[in-house]
Design a protein around this motif. Structure first.
Motif, PDB file in Angstrom:
ATOM      1  N   CYS A  54       0.836  -1.195   0.000  1.00  0.00           N
ATOM      2  CA  CYS A  54       0.000   0.000   0.000  1.00  0.00           C
ATOM      3  C   CYS A  54       0.875   1.252   0.000  1.00  0.00           C
ATOM      4  O   CYS A  54       1.834   1.358   0.783  1.00  0.00           O
ATOM      5  CB  CYS A  54      -0.909  -0.021   1.221  1.00  0.00           C
ATOM      6  SG  CYS A  54      -1.900   1.448   1.432  1.00  0.00           S
ATOM      7  N   GLY A  76      -7.033  -4.155  -2.394  1.00  0.00           N
ATOM      8  CA  GLY A  76      -6.855  -3.108  -1.405  1.00  0.00           C
ATOM      9  C   GLY A  76      -5.897  -3.543  -0.325  1.00  0.00           C
ATOM     10  O   GLY A  76      -5.433  -4.687  -0.286  1.00  0.00           O
ATOM     11  N   ARG A 116      -7.780   1.471  -1.449  1.00  0.00           N
ATOM     12  CA  ARG A 116      -7.849   0.776  -2.733  1.00  0.00           C
ATOM     13  C   ARG A 116      -6.580   1.029  -3.544  1.00  0.00           C
ATOM     14  O   ARG A 116      -5.940   2.075  -3.417  1.00  0.00           O
ATOM     15  CB  ARG A 116      -9.072   1.223  -3.528  1.00  0.00           C
ATOM     16  CG  ARG A 116     -10.388   0.855  -2.874  1.00  0.00           C
ATOM     17  CD  ARG A 116     -10.470  -0.639  -2.658  1.00  0.00           C
ATOM     18  NE  ARG A 116     -11.633  -1.049  -1.893  1.00  0.00           N
ATOM     19  CZ  ARG A 116     -11.785  -2.246  -1.377  1.00  0.00           C
ATOM     20  NH1 ARG A 116     -10.835  -3.153  -1.527  1.00  0.00           N
ATOM     21  NH2 ARG A 116     -12.867  -2.551  -0.683  1.00  0.00           N
TER      22      ARG A 116
END
Length: 651
Positions: free
Chosen positions: A387, A404, A411
């Motif tokens: 992420c 995600g 997301r």
């Protein structure tokens, strides 16, 4: 003072400045009960506190010129600290710049008064010694038996197949080999210590031992026992009868009368890494104990660790070539780019074999991780996808939809690879639960068994079925698996660690050894030297190549390492203390947690003792440093200096 009136006590404390003997006078009321090895309570002059400790020695006089304080109490009249255990604890603590009391905390369980009183009143019958144990399986005739008799250090590759015991139970062939080796030591009136990574291995070894020796001669010591049961087993081990003591990593410190054999199964397993200070690996403790006691040492595994390979190359451990073992039939297979619907990303050839094999018996499917959510990586360079907001792992939600973050939920619609700027993601790992669901749809009339850390399954019968298991949680099957599918190899190799290749080869080898003789084992998505080592079953040659590469780079175990974690100034002082020792070089420091820094000290094995002494002295200096409070200011946090020798977390 009259003879034996001075007690030399080791205080049970993690403070490095207290890791020494303190002399106390033995009052008349304790003359009969104050014996070496008993627990005692002693006064500490600092603050008038009372501390627990171990009475290690009795002496006639003390070098201290003043008046000695008296023992406060003798907690138990049963000696628990055996001389050989104390010698081992002191030696391994000095080797790792640690406290002997920390080692004794691992070695000696908590006291249970009622159990102790029952044991003293009724010691129990240990049973007869075995008459003539059978030949040791998987080794040249008489070779291991002779090594046990002369106290030899040996490395033996395990026979990679399951065997049926006379009771009808199936266990790994390695368990039979170790059990019979222990029976030979026991027949000669000598004890054995058998160390295994976890309760699964312990169950197999206990079953194999039951076929060779009287169960009363076998003592189990592990965390799954109640405290009273463990303490009773420890008390039995302190007696003079020969025993077989079996358990996990702390068992290497168990008392054992006339120790004849120490055996360690799969020393490369991460479960054998000791997390508690001073963090000594049981393999290293076993090497020290073997040298002190003159017992034999047997190191067994399907995949030899690089540490054992180094010991073999320098001639400290003798390599014993296995005999009579059939190698598993390993088939390296490419990962298909677009898996067939419901095929759980299994290549076509392996898929067809699984369909045929499952009609005859159980089929094993090994996956990398538990759970349901598929993990993702860059399609171009295979970098694990993380992420951009928090650095967490990206995965496809269980309910489907866009990928995600598993931590913050962000997301990944605009994700870009930080390594190659790729924007396309690919699935590299699907959890065990998701794989079981897919296989359930593909095999609607087939039994599906899931085994992982939360839902462990120890054994499965010979009936047809698909067993989906995470690495290390594979149950043993009656008669062996009719086929084995090793999935997620590509994902397993993405872990950032110096030992990732060695760990993967060990995981795959252990799973392959569960297959029935001649059954196919498919290694999916892995090629190169690792696939060759597994398919040819030449893990020892791979370990030699890996050791040579680490030697060129001065990586462990070609050299030893010690991590030093502290403030910048404390790290600098500690590094300066060892830098002048020959064979020492330093990496770092680099930022660590809590605003501290960490430096890595690399040194040759010959420099281990002086490095440990210097770092130990620095730890004592930091611990005894005066910290005067300043009026009007909050108290400063005590200084921190953490030293870990042979740190398994050093990448």
């Amino acid at each position: 003072m009259p003879g034996g009136a001075v007690a030399r006590v080791l205080v049970d404390s993690p403070l490095p400045q207290l890791d020494q003997f303190f002399d106390y006078s033995v009052p008349e009321r304790f003359r009969a009960s104050a014996r070496p090895g008993v627990r005692v309570r002693v006064p500490l002059r600092t603050g008038g506190r009372i501390a627990d400790g171990w009475l290690v020695e009795l002496a006639d006089t003390s070098e201290y010129g003043g008046r000695l304080s008296e023992l406060e109490d003798v907690v138990s009249e049963v000696p628990l600290l055996m001389p050989e255990v104390w010698a081992l604890a002191r030696a391994v603590a000095d080797r790792a710049a640690g406290n002997a009391s920390d080692v004794l905390r691992l070695a000696i369980p908590s006291r249970y008064v009622r159990v102790e009183r029952t044991w003293v009143a009724a010691p129990g019958d240990p049973g007869p010694l075995p008459d003539t144990p059978p030949a040791i399986h998987g080794a040249p005739a008489g070779r291991v038996e002779a090594g046990i008799a002369r106290g030899e250090r040996m490395s033996l590759s395990a026979d990679p197949r399951p065997l049926r015991l006379p009771t009808g139970e199936w266990v790994g062939a390695w368990a039979v080999t170790i059990a019979v080796a222990a029976a030979h030591a026991l027949a000669a009136g000598r004890s054995s210590i058998l160390v295994v990574p976890d309760y699964r291995d312990q169950g197999q070894l206990e079953a194999a031992l039951a076929a060779s020796v009287d169960p009363r001669r076998v003592l189990r010591t592990d965390a799954r026992q109640s405290g009273g049961e463990r303490y009773r087993a420890f008390l039995d081990a302190t007696r003079d009868e020969a025993r077989i003591v079996i358990g996990n990593r702390s068992t290497v410190y168990a008392p054992a009368a006339r120790l004849g054999l120490i055996a360690i199964w799969d020393d490369g397993d991460a479960l054998l890494n000791e997390p508690l200070a001073p963090g000594v690996h049981p393999r290293d403790a076993a090497l020290v104990r073997q040298e002190q006691s003159g017992s034999a040492l047997l190191l067994m595994a399907h995949t030899r660790s690089v540490e054992v390979e180094r010991l073999v190359e320098i001639g400290w451990v003798h390599d014993i070539a296995p005999v009579g073992s059939a190698k598993p039939r390993i088939i390296p297979t490419e990962q298909q780019a677009t898996p067939e619907p419901g095929s759980a990303r299994i290549p076509s050839a392996a898929w067809r074999q699984a369909q045929e094999a499952v009609r005859e018996g159980p089929v094993l499917v090994q996956v990398a991780r538990p759970g349901n959510a598929p993990l993702l990586a860059c399609d171009r360079c295979r970098e694990p996808a993380r992420c951009a907001a928090c650095g967490g792992t990206l995965a496809v939600p269980r309910s489907g939809g866009d990928p995600g973050c598993v931590l913050c939920g962000t997301r990944a619609s605009a994700w870009r690879c930080p390594v190659c700027d790729g924007t396309k993601l690919r699935v590299v790992t699907v959890g065990a639960s998701r794989t079981a669901e897919e296989l359930g749809r593909a095999f609607p009339r087939t039994r599906i068994i899931l085994s992982d850390g939360e839902r462990p399954v120890l054994k499965v019968d010979a009936e047809p079925g698909l067993v989906v298991a995470t690495r290390g949680a594979e149950p043993i099957a009656d008669g062996g698996y009719r086929a084995v599918l090793l999935l997620d190899g590509e994902r397993m190799l993405l872990r950032e660690s110096l030992r990732v290749a060695e760990d993967c080869l060990r995981w795959w080898s252990n799973a392959s050894a569960l297959a029935a003789p001649g059954a196919p084992v498919f290694l999916v998505g892995v090629a190169g030297t690792l696939a060759t080592a597994l398919s040819t079953w030449r893990q020892a040659e791979w370990a030699a190549t890996e050791l040579a590469a680490r030697r060129a780079l001065r990586f462990p175990p070609a050299v030893r390492v010690a991590s030093i974690t502290a403030s910048n100034a404390a790290v600098a002082r500690a590094v300066e203390a060892v830098r002048a020792i020959e064979g020492v070089d330093v990496l770092g420091p680099a930022p660590a947690d809590d605003g501290l820094e960490r430096a890595i000290v690399r040194f040759d094995y010959a420099a281990g003792a002086p490095v440990a002494r210097e770092l130990r002295a620095e730890m004592i200096r930091v611990a005894t440093e005066r910290r005067r409070p300043v009026a009007g200011r909050p108290a400063r946090r005590p200084p921190v200096l953490r030293v870990r020798f042979d740190d398994p977390d050093v990448p």
